[in-house]
Design a protein around this motif. Structure first.
Motif, PDB file in Angstrom:
ATOM      1  N   HIS A 166       0.840  -1.188   0.000  1.00  0.00           N
ATOM      2  CA  HIS A 166       0.000   0.000   0.000  1.00  0.00           C
ATOM      3  C   HIS A 166       0.881   1.246   0.000  1.00  0.00           C
ATOM      4  CE1 HIS A 166      -3.666  -2.284   1.158  1.00  0.00           C
ATOM      5  NE2 HIS A 166      -2.815  -3.013   1.869  1.00  0.00           N
ATOM      6  N   VAL A 168       0.269   5.352   0.993  1.00  0.00           N
ATOM      7  CA  VAL A 168      -0.709   6.211   1.659  1.00  0.00           C
ATOM      8  C   VAL A 168      -0.201   7.637   1.719  1.00  0.00           C
ATOM      9  CG1 VAL A 168      -2.033   6.610   3.776  1.00  0.00           C
ATOM     10  CG2 VAL A 168      -1.430   4.262   3.113  1.00  0.00           C
ATOM     11  N   GLU A 190      -2.317  -0.555  -4.219  1.00  0.00           N
ATOM     12  CA  GLU A 190      -3.353   0.408  -3.874  1.00  0.00           C
ATOM     13  C   GLU A 190      -2.750   1.713  -3.350  1.00  0.00           C
ATOM     14  OE1 GLU A 190      -7.461  -1.786  -2.713  1.00  0.00           O
ATOM     15  OE2 GLU A 190      -5.959  -1.644  -1.114  1.00  0.00           O
ATOM     16  N   HIS A 192      -3.916   5.355  -1.399  1.00  0.00           N
ATOM     17  CA  HIS A 192      -4.957   5.846  -0.508  1.00  0.00           C
ATOM     18  C   HIS A 192      -4.742   7.337  -0.265  1.00  0.00           C
ATOM     19  CE1 HIS A 192      -5.780   1.595   0.363  1.00  0.00           C
ATOM     20  NE2 HIS A 192      -4.466   1.454   0.519  1.00  0.00           N
ATOM     21  N   ASN A 206      -7.513   5.315  -6.762  1.00  0.00           N
ATOM     22  CA  ASN A 206      -7.400   5.627  -5.343  1.00  0.00           C
ATOM     23  C   ASN A 206      -8.495   4.875  -4.583  1.00  0.00           C
ATOM     24  OD1 ASN A 206      -6.719   7.232  -2.910  1.00  0.00           O
ATOM     25  ND2 ASN A 206      -8.715   8.171  -3.241  1.00  0.00           N
ATOM     26  N   ARG A 207      -8.108   4.257  -3.469  1.00  0.00           N
ATOM     27  CA  ARG A 207      -9.112   3.687  -2.564  1.00  0.00           C
ATOM     28  C   ARG A 207      -9.056   4.437  -1.248  1.00  0.00           C
ATOM     29  NH1 ARG A 207      -9.764  -0.069   1.549  1.00  0.00           N
ATOM     30  NH2 ARG A 207      -7.670  -0.958   1.458  1.00  0.00           N
ATOM     31  N   PRO A 208     -10.020   5.311  -0.994  1.00  0.00           N
ATOM     32  CA  PRO A 208      -9.987   6.079   0.252  1.00  0.00           C
ATOM     33  C   PRO A 208     -10.066   5.162   1.468  1.00  0.00           C
ATOM     34  CG  PRO A 208     -11.605   6.975  -1.281  1.00  0.00           C
ATOM     35  CD  PRO A 208     -11.171   5.656  -1.835  1.00  0.00           C
ATOM     36  N   LEU A 209      -9.337   5.518   2.509  1.00  0.00           N
ATOM     37  CA  LEU A 209      -9.424   4.797   3.772  1.00  0.00           C
ATOM     38  C   LEU A 209     -10.503   5.428   4.632  1.00  0.00           C
ATOM     39  CD1 LEU A 209      -5.636   4.310   4.621  1.00  0.00           C
ATOM     40  CD2 LEU A 209      -7.249   2.579   3.794  1.00  0.00           C
ATOM     41  N   SER A 226      -6.641   3.065  10.342  1.00  0.00           N
ATOM     42  CA  SER A 226      -6.767   4.464   9.957  1.00  0.00           C
ATOM     43  C   SER A 226      -7.701   5.199  10.906  1.00  0.00           C
ATOM     44  CB  SER A 226      -7.278   4.591   8.517  1.00  0.00           C
ATOM     45  OG  SER A 226      -8.608   4.139   8.427  1.00  0.00           O
TER      46      SER A 226
END
Length: 378
Positions: A166, A168, A190, A192, A206-209, A226
């Motif tokens: 990941h 971030v 991924e 974030h 983008n995969r938002p947390l 998160s």
């Protein structure tokens, strides 16, 4: 040929207090935009290269033995060093100049954490920025708030047989250009980023947390959770690692709070910051290690070379002990200096709404951060 010193060697000598003097021969505007500063201050003079050569013998006499001569790419400083050596003065030229210094990342491990998780803080002295690698050797890792120069993260991950799973960004940064989207695309993993910081839409994968989401690093005992902490920006998230270390972005610093005005919502975000501090941070274990995304002065670097504090120590700041929201908002908003003009442009780049040429990005990505607000009541 003149003697030279690498950016990492300079960092280490600054940390040890062994630099007698820095002679920066860039133009005055370049020097003021990004002076070379390290873990400890060193005597610094700025004399543009043309002036050095106009008064070569005098400048040589003024310069201390074993001084470090610095320019933009290392060419001008090398010429100065060669001329000084002909005059009997021993100095060293910074290899690659401030270009190399601006790319430098120095990893420091945050120790004393529950096994098997390990956390490394990457220090970028040119901007006083901090990024992180969190992982389990032999398994998976994540990169947090990366710069545009990913090799140090990837090298450290490979050294410990970790696969980056990941990438971030804790928020849309305003002070430096993020390397997050490019790194995630390069690795096919991924990414974030809080969409609230981009007006609700992120124009790249983008995969938002969400608050409470977990990033599994491969061992049942290790979780990175998160936590939504709006205030510096609308969407800021923090990452709590094994209930021991909080990667807090720009919410709080060793000495300071994240300024709430960079998105044009100063009062509203100052109220969010108050709630984040008192409702989300204060209930955590006071021994929690706070690992921020920036530092403001060398005084914030501890004896082990890390920029960390504890949650207990964070709440010794006067403003953080203010329990009246209106008073908190008034004090933080009225204490803010003007933000650098480039910050609006950098936010557009980091939110995917602007893609300037690489040479323009290089210019944007220079200069120390100014993301902290005061923590003292007047």
């Amino acid at each position: 040929m003149a003697r030279t010193i690498t950016a990492l060697e300079l960092f280490q000598e600054l940390a040890d207090g062994r630099v007698t003097e820095i002679l920066d021969v860039r133009n005055i505007d370049e020097f003021e935009a990004g002076p070379v500063e390290g873990p400890r201050p060193a005597p610094t003079r700025n004399v543009p290269v043309y002036r050095v050569f106009e008064e070569l013998e005098e400048e040589c006499a003024r310069t201390l033995d074993d001084a470090i001569v610095i320019c933009g790419q290392g060419n001008g400083s090398e010429m100065v060093a060669e001329e000084f050596e002909l005059l009997g003065k021993t100095v060293r030229s910074l290899e690659g100049g401030t270009d190399a210094w601006n790319r430098l990342l120095v990893p420091r491990e945050i120790t004393g954490l529950p096994a098997p998780v390990r956390v490394w803080q990457f220090q970028r002295p040119a901007k006083a920025c901090l990024s992180y690698l969190v992982g389990v050797p032999g398994e998976r890792c994540i990169v947090v708030d990366p710069t545009r120069h990913p090799a140090p993260y990837l090298d450290l991950a490979a050294e410990h047989d970790m696969v980056v799973a990941h990438v971030v960004d804790t928020h849309v940064h305003a002070d430096h250009v993020s390397g997050g989207p490019a790194l995630s695309a390069r690795l096919g993993v991924e990414y974030h980023l809080p969409p609230e910081d981009c007006g609700g839409v992120v124009p790249f994968p983008n995969r938002p947390l969400q608050d409470g989401d977990v990033l599994d690093l491969g061992s049942a005992q290790v979780r990175v959770m998160s936590m939504h902490l709006p205030g510096h920006t609308p969407g800021t998230i923090a990452l709590l690692v094994s209930a021991a270390v909080l990667l807090v972005g720009d919410t709080v610093f060793v000495r300071g709070l994240g300024r709430p005005d960079l998105t044009g919502q100063a009062e509203d975000l100052a109220r969010d910051l108050f709630r984040s501090v008192h409702d989300r941070l204060r209930p955590l274990d006071p021994r929690t290690v706070i690992a921020p995304a920036h530092w403001s002065s060398s005084e914030e670097i501890d004896d082990s070379g890390l920029v960390v504090t504890t949650l207990d120590d964070v709440f010794t700041a006067t403003l953080l002990n203010e329990t009246a929201m209106d008073r908190f908002v008034e004090e933080i908003v009225t204490s803010l200096p003007a933000a650098p003009e480039a910050y609006d442009t950098i936010r557009l780049v980091n939110s995917g709404r602007l893609a300037p040429p690489e040479d323009e990005v290089d210019i944007l990505d220079v200069g120390r951060n100014q993301c902290a607000a005061s923590t003292s009541l007047t």
